[in-house]
Design an enzyme around this catalytic site. Sequence first.
Site, PDB file in Angstrom:
ATOM      1  CG  ASN A   1      -2.408   0.659   0.916  1.00 42.55           C
ATOM      2  OD1 ASN A   1      -2.170   1.231  -0.275  1.00 42.55           O
ATOM      3  ND2 ASN A   1      -3.196   0.841   1.940  1.00 42.55           N
TER       4      ASN A   1
ATOM      5  CG  HIS B   1     -12.754  -1.285  10.067  1.00 41.81           C
ATOM      6  ND1 HIS B   1     -11.180  -0.721   9.099  1.00 41.81           N
ATOM      7  CD2 HIS B   1     -12.323  -2.462   9.222  1.00 41.81           C
ATOM      8  CE1 HIS B   1     -10.429  -1.009   9.205  1.00 41.81           C
ATOM      9  NE2 HIS B   1     -10.665  -2.709   9.821  1.00 41.81           N
TER      10      HIS B   1
ATOM     11  CE1 TYR C   1      -8.222   6.220  17.816  1.00 41.48           C
ATOM     12  CE2 TYR C   1      -9.437   8.224  16.842  1.00 41.48           C
ATOM     13  CZ  TYR C   1      -8.735   7.041  17.986  1.00 41.48           C
ATOM     14  OH  TYR C   1     -10.083   7.086  18.346  1.00 41.48           O
TER      15      TYR C   1
ATOM     16  CG  ASP D   1      -5.424   0.221  15.134  1.00 45.38           C
ATOM     17  OD1 ASP D   1      -4.688   0.996  15.037  1.00 45.38           O
ATOM     18  OD2 ASP D   1      -5.812  -0.239  13.464  1.00 45.38           O
TER      19      ASP D   1
ATOM     20  CG  HIS E   1      -4.081   3.813  12.880  1.00 47.70           C
ATOM     21  ND1 HIS E   1      -2.736   4.024  12.279  1.00 47.70           N
ATOM     22  CD2 HIS E   1      -4.241   3.055  11.933  1.00 47.70           C
ATOM     23  CE1 HIS E   1      -3.177   4.076  11.032  1.00 47.70           C
ATOM     24  NE2 HIS E   1      -4.226   2.960  11.073  1.00 47.70           N
TER      25      HIS E   1
ATOM     26  CD  GLU F   1      -2.377  -2.805  10.413  1.00 52.81           C
ATOM     27  OE1 GLU F   1      -3.118  -2.902  11.468  1.00 52.81           O
ATOM     28  OE2 GLU F   1      -2.492  -2.077  10.050  1.00 52.81           O
TER      29      GLU F   1
ATOM     30  NE  ARG G   1      -4.420  -6.172  13.326  1.00 55.72           N
ATOM     31  CZ  ARG G   1      -5.255  -6.502  12.196  1.00 55.72           C
ATOM     32  NH1 ARG G   1      -5.951  -7.711  11.846  1.00 55.72           N
ATOM     33  NH2 ARG G   1      -5.016  -5.455  11.353  1.00 55.72           N
TER      34      ARG G   1
ATOM     35  CG  HIS H   1      -3.969  -6.470   7.615  1.00 58.38           C
ATOM     36  ND1 HIS H   1      -2.799  -5.798   6.298  1.00 58.38           N
ATOM     37  CD2 HIS H   1      -3.777  -4.507   7.962  1.00 58.38           C
ATOM     38  CE1 HIS H   1      -2.634  -4.283   6.678  1.00 58.38           C
ATOM     39  NE2 HIS H   1      -3.745  -3.530   7.444  1.00 58.38           N
TER      40      HIS H   1
ATOM     41  CD  GLU I   1      -8.129  -4.628   9.333  1.00 57.15           C
ATOM     42  OE1 GLU I   1      -6.908  -5.617   8.799  1.00 57.15           O
ATOM     43  OE2 GLU I   1      -8.310  -3.392   9.802  1.00 57.15           O
TER      44      GLU I   1
HETATM   45 MG   LIG Z   1      -5.183  -1.943  12.261  1.00 54.11          MG
END
Ligand SMILES: [Mg+2]
Length: 408
Positions: free
Chosen positions: A37, A122, A161, A215, A217, A267, A288, A317, A344
């Site tokens: 990403n 989420h 976040y 999370d 973050h 992650e 994760r 993740h 997730e």
């Molecule tokens: Mg996360």
Amino acid sequence: MKITSAKVFVGGPNKNYVTLKIMTSEGIYGVGDATLNNRETLPAHYLEEYLIPCLVGMDPRNSEDIWQYFYRGAYFRRGPIAMAAFGAIDMALWDIKGKIAGLPVYQLLGGKSRDGAMLYAHASGNDLEDLMDSIAYYREQGYQAVRVQCGIPGMPKGGGYAVADKGDTQNYITNFTGNGPKIETWNTDKYMRYMPDALGEIRDRFGWDMKLLHDVHHRLLPREAAQFAKEVEQHRLYWLEDPTPAEDQDALAFIRQHSTTPLAIGEVFNSIYDCNKLIQSNLIDFIRVSATYAGGITSLKRIVDLAGLHNVQTGFHGAPSHSPISMAAQAHINAWAPNFGIQEYLVLGTTECDALFPSEHKAQKGFFYVSDAPGLGVDFDEQEAGRYEFKRGYHPVARLEDGTVWNY
Ligand SMILES: [Mg+2]
């Protein structure tokens, strides 16, 4: 059987998916996902310039030897770019292996341990009421587990976040302002004052049956994270994710000394060596990692086995940066893993995404049902891919109110 060629495609609907397709002398092909990403072209170049020239002529059935050849054979090892590239090759080789056997990949791992794998959605909101609506929406969809993020009074709305965008598409391509990534402002004091009580209000509204995830973050210092984890213990989270930046593993020991709130991290990890100490020392409850960033099915399976030995569950993740190919690779591991915890899941299922990656995998009422098709059970439509091209995107960058750069 030999690998005859391999191609890399970059692009997709609102995403720069990096897709590898490996062709063989028998006409069977396999697909893999190397999407890193916000740095998508790097694994694509790594594949095209360094790995594919070595891959051509190899026997695709020797997936372990090929993994070791690329991993041990390189002087400079690990790192997300290399591991995403290896990961894509490894997924494609497992896809080919399954197609040769006429079996879905989960059968090659040991068969199914469960019918459906539990997913978490989420939920997010600019404020708590907004978040409550978002949680209610996912509960109505049948989700038993929901990650909750909400805007903090006194802090600017949105951001990594607490993503303001309902549906959580996280279209990072839009985060480039012309002068670099968007800037988010962070204030730890405001967060620490507000969020523990907000989690309590969510628990009061939705009851004890809902699995509640949050999370952080990477935004807290170890002492702050320990205090936070201790304070929210009464709300019985399913997990507290990334309370501190992942590279400081001793921080997890400090948090652990002060709280029994379950911790989930990993992650951004890309090898078993990143996970080893945390798992063996029982400093986390959920690992994760992902099939892409951690080097494919071959290495992910080793991490899952190590975690199982120490009662650590999986919680892979599943951000929208993962294409349906790596989500399928993880779905096969989720179907098999005796220590599966949760997956997730951000709804990928746009018409464009389904057209680019046709499959029979199904997400229904908060569970993922893996396809029984041979291999990974997901295809890649090259003609559709022709509609897309690479568009540069960035994660936002976080700064404190005085301008100091902070952890995103
Ligand atoms: Mg996360």
